[in-house]
Design an enzyme around this catalytic site. Structure first.
Site, PDB file in Angstrom:
ATOM      1  N   TYR A  27       0.837  -1.182   0.000  1.00  0.00           N
ATOM      2  CA  TYR A  27       0.000   0.000   0.000  1.00  0.00           C
ATOM      3  C   TYR A  27       0.889   1.255   0.000  1.00  0.00           C
ATOM      4  O   TYR A  27       2.112   1.164  -0.052  1.00  0.00           O
ATOM      5  CB  TYR A  27      -0.950  -0.021   1.189  1.00  0.00           C
ATOM      6  CG  TYR A  27      -1.997  -1.117   1.126  1.00  0.00           C
ATOM      7  CD1 TYR A  27      -2.764  -1.308  -0.021  1.00  0.00           C
ATOM      8  CD2 TYR A  27      -2.222  -1.964   2.209  1.00  0.00           C
ATOM      9  CE1 TYR A  27      -3.726  -2.310  -0.083  1.00  0.00           C
ATOM     10  CE2 TYR A  27      -3.180  -2.969   2.151  1.00  0.00           C
ATOM     11  CZ  TYR A  27      -3.928  -3.143   1.006  1.00  0.00           C
ATOM     12  OH  TYR A  27      -4.873  -4.128   0.933  1.00  0.00           O
TER      13      TYR A  27
ATOM     14  N   LYS B  74      -2.238 -30.398   2.208  1.00  0.00           N
ATOM     15  CA  LYS B  74      -3.619 -30.072   2.560  1.00  0.00           C
ATOM     16  C   LYS B  74      -4.092 -30.749   3.848  1.00  0.00           C
ATOM     17  O   LYS B  74      -5.287 -30.861   4.090  1.00  0.00           O
ATOM     18  CB  LYS B  74      -4.550 -30.414   1.404  1.00  0.00           C
ATOM     19  CG  LYS B  74      -4.387 -29.495   0.198  1.00  0.00           C
ATOM     20  CD  LYS B  74      -5.524 -29.624  -0.775  1.00  0.00           C
ATOM     21  CE  LYS B  74      -6.816 -29.066  -0.224  1.00  0.00           C
ATOM     22  NZ  LYS B  74      -7.954 -29.226  -1.150  1.00  0.00           N
TER      23      LYS B  74
ATOM     24  N   CYS C 285      -8.195 -22.015   3.354  1.00  0.00           N
ATOM     25  CA  CYS C 285      -8.754 -22.299   2.030  1.00  0.00           C
ATOM     26  C   CYS C 285      -8.851 -21.062   1.146  1.00  0.00           C
ATOM     27  O   CYS C 285      -9.101 -21.174  -0.052  1.00  0.00           O
ATOM     28  CB  CYS C 285     -10.123 -22.948   2.169  1.00  0.00           C
ATOM     29  SG  CYS C 285     -11.394 -21.833   2.829  1.00  0.00           S
TER      30      CYS C 285
END
Length: 574
Positions: free
Chosen positions: A179, A442, A357
């Site tokens: 930013y 995962k 996720c």
């Protein structure tokens, strides 16, 4: 007999920043929610979102990015704002409500720079220290004039003044993630030749003037935090030597301390190196710890740092090892707004852990507000109470299917007073989440299965695994309500050879019921296809992926297509 005294975790102990005592060590770091009102006021949705985390044991809540400039400073359509004095009274009411729940609150002051949204800006372009375009947004950008830079310094100062007037306990200056302030700090984006560019000291000048000006208007006793991308991680997208690296970030942290900062919040990356800001599921936890340690060893003020903290023992170790003073968590508070109180009370098994996720971020990228795949109430707190009305007392309910939808429905019905039975054809809960846990990296998906198993048992639900129900079974059961949550049926194309012995369904491979060895072709490159290919390759197979679209992963969220920041493979450019 009296019970043995329970050891108080360090994370439950108070900590003081400047003169403000935080009731425990748990911090909710800023996350874009887009839940504020379009006019920049808090509104009922954002307030309820805050209050649930305050009630859930969050010691210090730091607001999402808060706008300090209306002309070219919007970051999201529904963003909190401190750009006008008339916003202060309504903000003060919201802050008072947070205080009434026992939490402290800082406002994070931010300008998006070249990562802004041109459509929200009056000039329809983004701005930066130089006309360097973000390779993620590809938005048009112009360089700020010298007088505009000085005006923006004042915008940050005015924002801090308004935050204090509204009763905030402190402010955080957002100097991270690519930013505007981070763009001034970085040689990758700062090509200026005036006093705000060139040397390290000149690139720090914008931040230094903001810190000095904020301290002057808020006084010596008001906490100022600075969030820094200690490394911008351009080496991880094939651009070594670009941007700031850890040694630069440490120097910047020392400058912040010299100019009155009371707390350094360590983060990393920009949205060009996006998975180093918000990491996908396969990222090792605590991978940022060396960055945090480098800052901790260089400054004497308190330090915190995000490090994919998911479990209380992980947080406790970071505190007891002296790595951090405060536990900085973001998505963990989305997944479970009661994370804090559960951790303080030692109810670790009750915590719903974030599985990484990326759905929360995908929801924002899609133009909506924040949501969570493991907490369906996230972003909808004002619509759906945490404890629903018990309007199903004396009723019976049958839920068919033990995937996430079925488990959530069963638990909600039980909370409403129904006597619930859930039947599932598999020998475990979780549905399609179960095969989804097997691709490399995962494993955290399995936490969801563990959590549902625990929650349904605690709710007193009669769970019947390895059980199939047909129409006659449902009729014979005679429930007052039946929820069918059996999931979708995959579409199998009717093409020659589809029923051959060498044709295997991806779910069977992921679930471990079919083994693929040697050479394999995976047809389709959605996330399921790509993860199937990855699993086959990890097991020693030779894989080719075929896709009818012109690129792999079409339709998949781009940040889930990039490797983790510390994986063995170099991430592709976003």
């Amino acid at each position: 007999m009296t019970a043995a005294p329970q050891t108080v975790r360090t994370l439950a102990t108070p900590f003081t920043v400047n003169t403000v005592e935080i009731p425990n060590r748990l911090v909710m770091t800023p996350m874009g929610s887009d839940l504020a009102n379009p006019d920049g006021t808090v509104g009922p949705r954002l307030l309820k979102y805050w209050l649930e985390r305050a009630e859930g044991g969050c010691g210090l809540l730091i607001s999402e990015i808060t706008r300090i400039n209306d002309e070219h400073g919007p970051g999201t359509p529904n963003q909190l704002s401190v750009t006008r004095d008339e916003l202060v009274p309504q903000l003060a009411e919201a802050i008072e409500a947070v205080h009434a729940r026992g939490s402290k609150i800082f406002l994070q002051l931010q300008h998006p720079g070249n990562q802004g949204i041109p459509q929200l800006n009056k000039g329809q372009v983004t701005v930066g220290p130089s006309a360097v375009q973000s390779q993620l947004t590809k938005a048009p950008v112009r360089a700020l004039e010298n007088e505009e830079v000085k005006s923006l310094v004042q915008d940050f100062i005015n924002g801090a003044r308004r935050a204090k007037e509204a009763g905030a306990d402190g402010v955080e200056i957002h100097g991270a993630h690519g930013y505007l302030i981070d763009e001034f700090l970085s040689p990758h984006t700062n090509k200026r030749e005036d006093e705000y560019g060139g040397s390290f000291e000149n690139r720090c000048r914008f931040l230094v003037e903001i810190l000095d000006g904020v301290r002057e208007v808020v006084g010596p006793d008001f906490p100022i935090s600075v969030r820094l991308s200690v490394s911008q991680c351009y080496d991880l997208i094939g651009l070594p030597g670009e941007g700031n690296e850890v040694a630069d970030g440490v120097r910047i942290a020392k400058v912040c301390e010299e100019h009155g900062a009371d707390l350094i919040s360590v983060s990393s990356g920009t949205y060009e190196t996006g998975i180093t800001v918000i990491e996908p599921v396969n990222t090792p936890r605590n991978w940022r710890d060396p960055m945090i340690r480098a800052v901790r060893d260089a400054v004497s003020i308190p330090v915190m740092g995000v490090s994919i903290i998911r479990e209380p023992e992980q947080a406790e170790k970071m505190l007891n090892d002296g790595l951090v003073d405060l536990i900085a968590m973001g998505r963990s508070w989305l997944a479970d707004p009661q994370w804090g109180i559960k951790a303080i009370e030692g109810r670790d098994a009750d915590i719903t852990r974030c599985i990484g996720c990326m759905y929360c971020f995908e929801a924002l990228f899609s133009g909506g507000h924040v949501e969570c795949a493991v907490n369906p109430r996230c972003g909808f707190e004002s619509e759906f109470p945490i404890e629903p009305e018990r309007n199903a007392e004396g009723r019976t309910a049958l839920v068919i299917g033990g995937g996430p939808a079925g488990c959530e429905a069963a638990e909600t019905l039980a909370k409403r007073g129904a006597k619930v039975t859930l039947v599932e054809a598999m020998d475990t809960l979780g549905g399609q989440v179960v095969p989804g846990t097997n691709p490399p990296g995962k494993d955290p998906m399995g936490w969801l299965v563990e959590n549902y198993t625990h929650r349904l048992e605690k709710a007193g639900i009669d769970v019947r695994l390895s059980t199939r129900f047909g129409v006659e079974d449902v009729r014979a059961f005679g429930a007052d309500a039946v929820i069918v949550a059996t999931g979708a049926t995959p579409v199998v194309p009717n093409i020659p050879g589809i029923d051959g012995d060498n044709v295997v369904d991806a779910i069977d491979v992921l679930g471990g019921t079919r083994e693929v060895a040697g050479r394999a072709i995976v047809v389709g490159s959605g996330m399921t296809g790509l993860e199937t290919a990855e699993l086959i390759a990890a097991n020693g197979g030779e894989v080719a992926v075929y896709e009818m679209a012109p690129e792999l992963g079409a339709g998949a969220f781009h940040m889930n297509l990039i490797s983790s920041p510390r994986s063995s493979r170099r991430p592709a450019s976003p």
